[in-house]
Design a protein around this motif. Structure first.
Motif, PDB file in Angstrom:
ATOM      1  N   VAL A   7       0.839  -1.207   0.000  1.00 30.62           N
ATOM      2  CA  VAL A   7       0.000   0.000   0.000  1.00 30.62           C
ATOM      3  C   VAL A   7       0.871   1.252   0.000  1.00 30.62           C
ATOM      4  O   VAL A   7       0.612   2.222  -0.735  1.00 30.62           O
ATOM      5  CB  VAL A   7      -0.950  -0.006   1.211  1.00 30.62           C
ATOM      6  CG1 VAL A   7      -1.698   1.329   1.311  1.00 30.62           C
ATOM      7  CG2 VAL A   7      -1.932  -1.162   1.115  1.00 30.62           C
ATOM      8  N   LEU A   8       1.936   1.244   0.820  1.00 33.98           N
ATOM      9  CA  LEU A   8       2.862   2.384   0.877  1.00 33.98           C
ATOM     10  C   LEU A   8       3.529   2.612  -0.477  1.00 33.98           C
ATOM     11  O   LEU A   8       3.634   3.752  -0.952  1.00 33.98           O
ATOM     12  CB  LEU A   8       3.916   2.138   1.954  1.00 33.98           C
ATOM     13  CG  LEU A   8       5.030   3.190   2.081  1.00 33.98           C
ATOM     14  CD1 LEU A   8       4.456   4.526   2.536  1.00 33.98           C
ATOM     15  CD2 LEU A   8       6.099   2.707   3.062  1.00 33.98           C
ATOM     16  N   GLY A   9       3.969   1.533  -1.109  1.00 35.38           N
ATOM     17  CA  GLY A   9       4.619   1.643  -2.407  1.00 35.38           C
ATOM     18  C   GLY A   9       3.695   2.223  -3.463  1.00 35.38           C
ATOM     19  O   GLY A   9       4.094   3.077  -4.266  1.00 35.38           O
ATOM     20  N   LEU A  10       2.443   1.760  -3.466  1.00 34.64           N
ATOM     21  CA  LEU A  10       1.473   2.267  -4.437  1.00 34.64           C
ATOM     22  C   LEU A  10       1.226   3.756  -4.221  1.00 34.64           C
ATOM     23  O   LEU A  10       1.203   4.539  -5.179  1.00 34.64           O
ATOM     24  CB  LEU A  10       0.166   1.491  -4.319  1.00 34.64           C
ATOM     25  CG  LEU A  10      -0.956   1.890  -5.289  1.00 34.64           C
ATOM     26  CD1 LEU A  10      -0.522   1.687  -6.730  1.00 34.64           C
ATOM     27  CD2 LEU A  10      -2.225   1.088  -4.995  1.00 34.64           C
ATOM     28  N   VAL A 201      11.247  -5.187  -2.716  1.00 34.40           N
ATOM     29  CA  VAL A 201      10.496  -5.760  -3.839  1.00 34.40           C
ATOM     30  C   VAL A 201       9.004  -5.491  -3.682  1.00 34.40           C
ATOM     31  O   VAL A 201       8.318  -5.083  -4.634  1.00 34.40           O
ATOM     32  CB  VAL A 201      10.761  -7.271  -3.953  1.00 34.40           C
ATOM     33  CG1 VAL A 201       9.822  -7.895  -4.991  1.00 34.40           C
ATOM     34  CG2 VAL A 201      12.212  -7.529  -4.331  1.00 34.40           C
ATOM     35  N   ALA A 202       8.481  -5.721  -2.450  1.00 35.50           N
ATOM     36  CA  ALA A 202       7.052  -5.507  -2.201  1.00 35.50           C
ATOM     37  C   ALA A 202       6.665  -4.047  -2.414  1.00 35.50           C
ATOM     38  O   ALA A 202       5.535  -3.734  -2.796  1.00 35.50           O
ATOM     39  CB  ALA A 202       6.694  -5.943  -0.782  1.00 35.50           C
ATOM     40  N   PHE A 203       7.612  -3.130  -2.178  1.00 36.79           N
ATOM     41  CA  PHE A 203       7.360  -1.706  -2.375  1.00 36.79           C
ATOM     42  C   PHE A 203       7.482  -1.315  -3.846  1.00 36.79           C
ATOM     43  O   PHE A 203       6.641  -0.588  -4.378  1.00 36.79           O
ATOM     44  CB  PHE A 203       8.354  -0.894  -1.543  1.00 36.79           C
ATOM     45  CG  PHE A 203       8.283   0.597  -1.761  1.00 36.79           C
ATOM     46  CD1 PHE A 203       7.572   1.405  -0.890  1.00 36.79           C
ATOM     47  CD2 PHE A 203       8.931   1.199  -2.831  1.00 36.79           C
ATOM     48  CE1 PHE A 203       7.506   2.771  -1.088  1.00 36.79           C
ATOM     49  CE2 PHE A 203       8.877   2.558  -3.033  1.00 36.79           C
ATOM     50  CZ  PHE A 203       8.155   3.350  -2.163  1.00 36.79           C
ATOM     51  N   THR A 204       8.542  -1.780  -4.488  1.00 36.90           N
ATOM     52  CA  THR A 204       8.917  -1.262  -5.802  1.00 36.90           C
ATOM     53  C   THR A 204       7.913  -1.618  -6.891  1.00 36.90           C
ATOM     54  O   THR A 204       7.596  -0.783  -7.752  1.00 36.90           O
ATOM     55  CB  THR A 204      10.320  -1.771  -6.187  1.00 36.90           C
ATOM     56  OG1 THR A 204      11.259  -1.344  -5.198  1.00 36.90           O
ATOM     57  CG2 THR A 204      10.740  -1.230  -7.535  1.00 36.90           C
ATOM     58  N   VAL A 205       7.401  -2.832  -6.888  1.00 39.91           N
ATOM     59  CA  VAL A 205       6.477  -3.256  -7.951  1.00 39.91           C
ATOM     60  C   VAL A 205       5.219  -2.383  -7.980  1.00 39.91           C
ATOM     61  O   VAL A 205       4.888  -1.798  -9.028  1.00 39.91           O
ATOM     62  CB  VAL A 205       6.135  -4.749  -7.811  1.00 39.91           C
ATOM     63  CG1 VAL A 205       5.041  -5.123  -8.822  1.00 39.91           C
ATOM     64  CG2 VAL A 205       7.369  -5.606  -8.031  1.00 39.91           C
TER      65      VAL A 205
END
Length: 249
Positions: A7-10, A201-205
């Motif tokens: 959610v933060l990455g998005l 990885v979970a953030f970047t995608v």
């Protein structure tokens, strides 16, 4: 935790795509206080994100020829060594002091984002523009090294105000500078603290997906409203970060 990172990455990707700057200054305190990473690992992880996430926002602007590569060259000439210098200085500063300095930097960023930017820059090169570009690069590169941020919130207004670059080109140019500077910062941090690769990885995608989508729509959004809204968000996070540091002292 991973869902929170996604959610933060998005969210930060959406911001980066619209504004071309600002997401990274939220990332470090979010990784420390929301995800629970140590500060040194949060900085390294943020640099991984900053080296990859801007690509999605940069790609459409390259196709639209909204990047001034000549300015990028002069900015990164001093930005790369400054990133190594910032990394060395950051290792000497205690975590609480570094976080307070980060909060102060966020306040400065929020205040300058609330200020209006010129809408019709001059078509001529300003005097001593190469020297100005070199100074911008040194300052932004140092911030990248010490805090693990791309520095776009400073680069964009600096390019507009000091080099008379139109805001659209300033955003694209800033993204290219941030990409190169964060790669230098990541190399400088190698061995100091390993990034949390699962978080990265979970953030970047989702960040890349969000940045790509909003970069294509950025011209349809009121830039003044977006800038001011983001400035208020940055100021709020700065206050919360300072309170957290003081309470934990």
């Amino acid at each position: 935790m991973i869902i929170g990172v996604i959610v933060l990455g998005l969210a930060i990707g959406l911001l980066t795509g619209f504004a071309g700057a600002g997401g990274a200054i939220i990332t470090v305190p979010a990784l420390v206080y929301l995800i629970g990473l140590p500060l040194d690992q949060a900085i390294s992880t943020s640099l991984v994100m900053g080296a990859v996430a801007p690509i999605a926002a940069l790609a459409p602007r390259i196709r639209q020829r909204l990047v001034n590569w000549q300015v990028v060259l002069f900015v990164v000439v001093t930005g790369i060594p400054a990133a190594f210098a910032g990394t060395a200085v950051g290792k000497l500063i205690p975590q609480n002091i570094l976080l307070l300095a980060f909060a102060a930097l966020m306040v400065a960023a929020g205040v300058q984002m609330l200020r209006p930017r010129p809408s019709q820059p001059s078509s001529e090169r300003p005097r001593y523009w190469v020297l100005r570009a070199l100074l911008i690069g040194a300052f932004v590169g140092f911030l990248t090294g010490i805090f693990g941020i791309g520095g776009g919130f400073i680069t964009v207004p600096a390019l507009v105000l000091l080099l008379d670059i139109p805001i659209g080109i300033a955003v694209g140019t800033s993204l290219a500078v941030a990409l190169i500077n964060t790669l230098a910062g990541l190399i400088a941090h190698a061995g100091a603290a390993d990034p949390n690769w699962a978080v990265a990885v979970a953030f970047t995608v989702p960040s890349m997906i969000g940045a790509f989508l909003t970069a294509r729509l950025a011209h349809k959004v009121n830039p003044v409203l977006l800038q001011r809204s983001f400035a208020i968000l940055v100021l709020m996070i700065a206050v919360l970060t300072a309170i957290q540091v003081i309470l934990a002292w």
